[in-house]
Scaffold this active site. Structure first.
Site, PDB file in Angstrom:
ATOM      1  N   ASP A  77       0.458  -1.294   0.113  1.00 31.90           N
ATOM      2  CA  ASP A  77       0.157   0.064   0.083  1.00 31.90           C
ATOM      3  C   ASP A  77       0.718   1.617  -0.523  1.00 31.90           C
ATOM      4  O   ASP A  77       0.578   2.271   0.179  1.00 31.90           O
ATOM      5  CB  ASP A  77      -0.954  -0.041   1.003  1.00 31.90           C
ATOM      6  N   LYS A 105       1.624   2.078  -4.484  1.00 35.86           N
ATOM      7  CA  LYS A 105       2.845   1.647  -5.906  1.00 35.86           C
ATOM      8  C   LYS A 105       1.423   1.988  -6.972  1.00 35.86           C
ATOM      9  O   LYS A 105       2.341   2.592  -8.068  1.00 35.86           O
ATOM     10  CB  LYS A 105       2.332   0.760  -5.917  1.00 35.86           C
ATOM     11  N   GLY A 160      -4.301  -4.809  -4.294  1.00 35.72           N
ATOM     12  CA  GLY A 160      -5.047  -3.657  -5.328  1.00 35.72           C
ATOM     13  C   GLY A 160      -4.541  -2.076  -5.380  1.00 35.72           C
ATOM     14  O   GLY A 160      -4.088  -1.374  -4.547  1.00 35.72           O
ATOM     15  N   HIS A 161      -4.526  -1.490  -6.448  1.00 34.81           N
ATOM     16  CA  HIS A 161      -4.248  -0.299  -7.173  1.00 34.81           C
ATOM     17  C   HIS A 161      -5.432   0.150  -7.369  1.00 34.81           C
ATOM     18  O   HIS A 161      -6.001   0.194  -8.624  1.00 34.81           O
ATOM     19  CB  HIS A 161      -2.955  -0.859  -8.356  1.00 34.81           C
ATOM     20  N   GLN A 198       3.077  -5.766  -3.032  1.00 36.34           N
ATOM     21  CA  GLN A 198       2.838  -5.905  -1.924  1.00 36.34           C
ATOM     22  C   GLN A 198       3.924  -5.370  -1.685  1.00 36.34           C
ATOM     23  O   GLN A 198       4.205  -4.466  -2.300  1.00 36.34           O
ATOM     24  CB  GLN A 198       3.004  -7.272  -1.716  1.00 36.34           C
TER      25      GLN A 198
HETATM   26  P1  IMP Z   1      -2.739 -12.392   1.546  1.00 34.66           P
HETATM   27  O1  IMP Z   1      -1.532 -12.021   0.950  1.00 34.66           O
HETATM   28  O2  IMP Z   1      -3.877 -12.410   1.405  1.00 34.66           O
HETATM   29  O3  IMP Z   1      -2.012 -14.428   1.866  1.00 34.66           O
HETATM   30  O4  IMP Z   1      -1.852 -11.945   3.442  1.00 34.66           O
HETATM   31  C1  IMP Z   1      -1.264 -11.788   3.958  1.00 34.66           C
HETATM   32  C2  IMP Z   1      -1.004 -11.341   4.580  1.00 34.66           C
HETATM   33  O5  IMP Z   1      -0.861  -9.682   3.770  1.00 34.66           O
HETATM   34  C3  IMP Z   1      -2.105 -10.094   5.003  1.00 34.66           C
HETATM   35  O6  IMP Z   1      -1.750  -9.642   6.322  1.00 34.66           O
HETATM   36  C4  IMP Z   1      -2.381  -9.284   4.260  1.00 34.66           C
HETATM   37  O7  IMP Z   1      -3.060  -8.130   5.245  1.00 34.66           O
HETATM   38  C5  IMP Z   1      -1.648  -8.451   3.541  1.00 34.66           C
HETATM   39  N1  IMP Z   1      -1.234  -7.925   2.263  1.00 34.66           N
HETATM   40  C6  IMP Z   1      -1.590  -8.617   1.677  1.00 34.66           C
HETATM   41  N2  IMP Z   1      -2.277  -8.387   0.184  1.00 34.66           N
HETATM   42  C7  IMP Z   1      -1.638  -6.943   0.166  1.00 34.66           C
HETATM   43  C8  IMP Z   1      -1.284  -6.313  -0.372  1.00 34.66           C
HETATM   44  O8  IMP Z   1      -1.557  -5.294  -1.334  1.00 34.66           O
HETATM   45  N3  IMP Z   1      -1.272  -4.040   0.450  1.00 34.66           N
HETATM   46  C9  IMP Z   1      -0.756  -4.889   1.888  1.00 34.66           C
HETATM   47  N4  IMP Z   1      -0.949  -6.343   2.553  1.00 34.66           N
HETATM   48  C10 IMP Z   1      -1.321  -7.200   1.676  1.00 34.66           C
END
Ligand code: IMP
Length: 432
Positions: free
Chosen positions: A13, A16, A40-41, A225
């Site tokens: 977040d 990007k 999510g962009h 991420q």
């Molecule tokens: P997962 O990727 O859904 O398995 O989530 C694992 C961890 O990564 C969690 O704490 C999510 O909130 C975090 N996370 C996954 N994708 C994002 C992103 O695009 N932005 C911020 N945090 C993310």
């Protein structure tokens, strides 16, 4: 040769999407190489809002080629929804403009289900995943229980694969989690329907990447991420299941390491994180709310809508991010938000348990929760900077902040974002 890799420097977040969208205008090819629709962009263009979860945001540029690489995990149902949604917003999505690796793994409906069931089983002690099935899909990839997009192109092979895997998944769903099993015929029918629609887009992207490199195209690798969510280098186990750092580009897209010319680290001017896990510079109460609610777009997840945890910029964490990805340039985002605070604090070191100051975050993240940040205080500028387009026109205090970040990290700040719109971007150095 010009391959620009973008990496989130913090916990995701970092804004990007906005920076990538800006750079896309110069790029011929945009590649996603890891993660899935957990990303999510949000991109604002001329008042129109676009949200991308898996399609590379280069698709907004009419003549660009966009690649979903082998390192991505693809939920075919969600991908088709996103493609339909973008098409309804007037974006042209053709097989010439979007190429999806057949080697990419499929997020199966049972992955989504298991992700949610496991988070519920852990109660409040879960990872706080996005429940999109990301972890279970990568688990199966490594365990060699995965299904790949190429498999969706062969109904007979897919049937054999599903018949071999589903009984085990259903047993886990029923016996461990007391959930609802999936019906193999329904699952196959829905996957076959996805396969038929996606077939024109599924291809050997290793060949495509080789070709565009040979043609000297400008390539932008769109990281999802952030560094601290990297499966190897992040705050294990509170992280995602892919390599979000620069190395993930090579294994997730078939770009050879020596072809990478620039690694752009994208960082907010402060820090946020969603989900659970340590966060040394975290703020609470009013101070966190001030950062969370300032500016036109608040700190709420684009994918899940969850409020993000907010805190000050963390230089030891950023130094670590620069180290593990070899970051050559920084894009500093949401600088405008710091107009809302009376003074700015930045952690420039941590005191460890023994009371010693450490300049860089330790790889042993078990001690991270006990680290006490050492703060430096800088003046804020307390004026709106969201219309400024030249570095020289920024208030002195804002320039001093940017300069301090460069000095602390020993990396130049090439871009500064002062708002969500494309034109709210200060470019100090061109990367292509
Ligand atoms: P997962 O990727 O859904 O398995 O989530 C694992 C961890 O990564 C969690 O704490 C999510 O909130 C975090 N996370 C996954 N994708 C994002 C992103 O695009 N932005 C911020 N945090 C993310």
């Amino acid at each position: 040769m010009s391959v620009v890799v973008t990496v989130g420097c913090q916990w995701g977040d970092e804004g990007k999407g906005k920076i990538i969208d800006f750079l896309c205008r110069e790029a011929d090819v945009v590649i996603r190489h890891q993660g899935g629709n957990n990303a999510g962009h949000t991109i604002l263009v001329e008042g129109q809002k676009y949200i991308f979860h898996i399609v590379p945001s280069g698709i907004l540029k009419p003549d660009s080629m966009n690649i979903i690489g082998n390192g991505v995990v693809v939920d075919p149902f969600k991908l088709l929804e996103e493609m339909d949604h973008l098409t309804a917003q007037g974006i042209r999505i053709t097989p010439e403009r979007l190429k999806i690796s057949g080697q990419a793994h499929v997020i199966m409906p049972y992955h989504r289900q298991l992700d949610g069931l496991e988070e519920e089983r852990r109660g409040g002690k879960g990872i706080g995943t996005t429940r999109r099935g990301i972890g279970p899909a990568y688990m199966d990839k490594v365990a060699r229980y995965g299904v790949r997009l190429y498999d969706l192109l062969h109904e007979d092979i897919l049937r054999k694969r599903v018949e071999a895997i589903l009984p085990l998944k259903n047993a886990i769903i029923q016996q461990v989690y007391h959930g609802q099993p999936l019906d193999p015929d329904e699952l196959l029918a829905s996957l076959n329907a996805c396969g038929r629609r996606l077939a024109p887009f599924i291809t050997d992207t290793t060949e495509v990447v080789e070709q565009v490199l040979a043609e000297g195209k400008k390539i932008l690798c769109e990281g999802a991420q952030g560094t601290m969510l990297d499966i190897d280098f992040g705050t294990y186990p509170y992280l995602t299941s892919s390599n979000t750092t620069a190395g993930g580009v090579c294994t997730g897209s078939a770009i050879p390491p020596h072809k990478i010319s620039t690694v752009l680290g994208i960082a907010k001017a402060y820090t946020t994180r969603v989900g659970e896990g340590p966060f040394p510079t975290e703020l609470f109460g009013e101070e966190a709310d001030r950062l969370r609610n300032a500016g036109p777009v608040g700190e709420y997840g684009a994918t899940t809508g969850r409020p993000r945890r907010c805190g000050w910029l963390d230089i030891p964490q950023m130094r670590y991010a620069c180290r593990v990805s070899g970051i050559t340039h920084i894009a500093l985002t949401r600088l405008d938000i710091l107009s809302a605070v009376p003074e700015i604090h930045v952690a420039t070191a941590y005191f460890d348990q023994a009371g010693q100051a450490r300049p860089v975050l330790s790889a042993d993240i078990n001690v991270l929760g006990e680290c006490r940040p050492v703060y430096e205080t800088l003046p804020s500028w307390r004026e709106d900077i969201s219309t400024i387009t030249r570095y020289e026109d920024l208030p002195r205090a804002a320039q001093a902040y940017v300069k301090a970040v460069e000095d602390w990290l020993k990396v130049p700040v090439a871009m500064i974002s002062v708002g969500p719109q494309r034109h709210q971007t200060i470019v100090r150095q061109h990367l292509f």
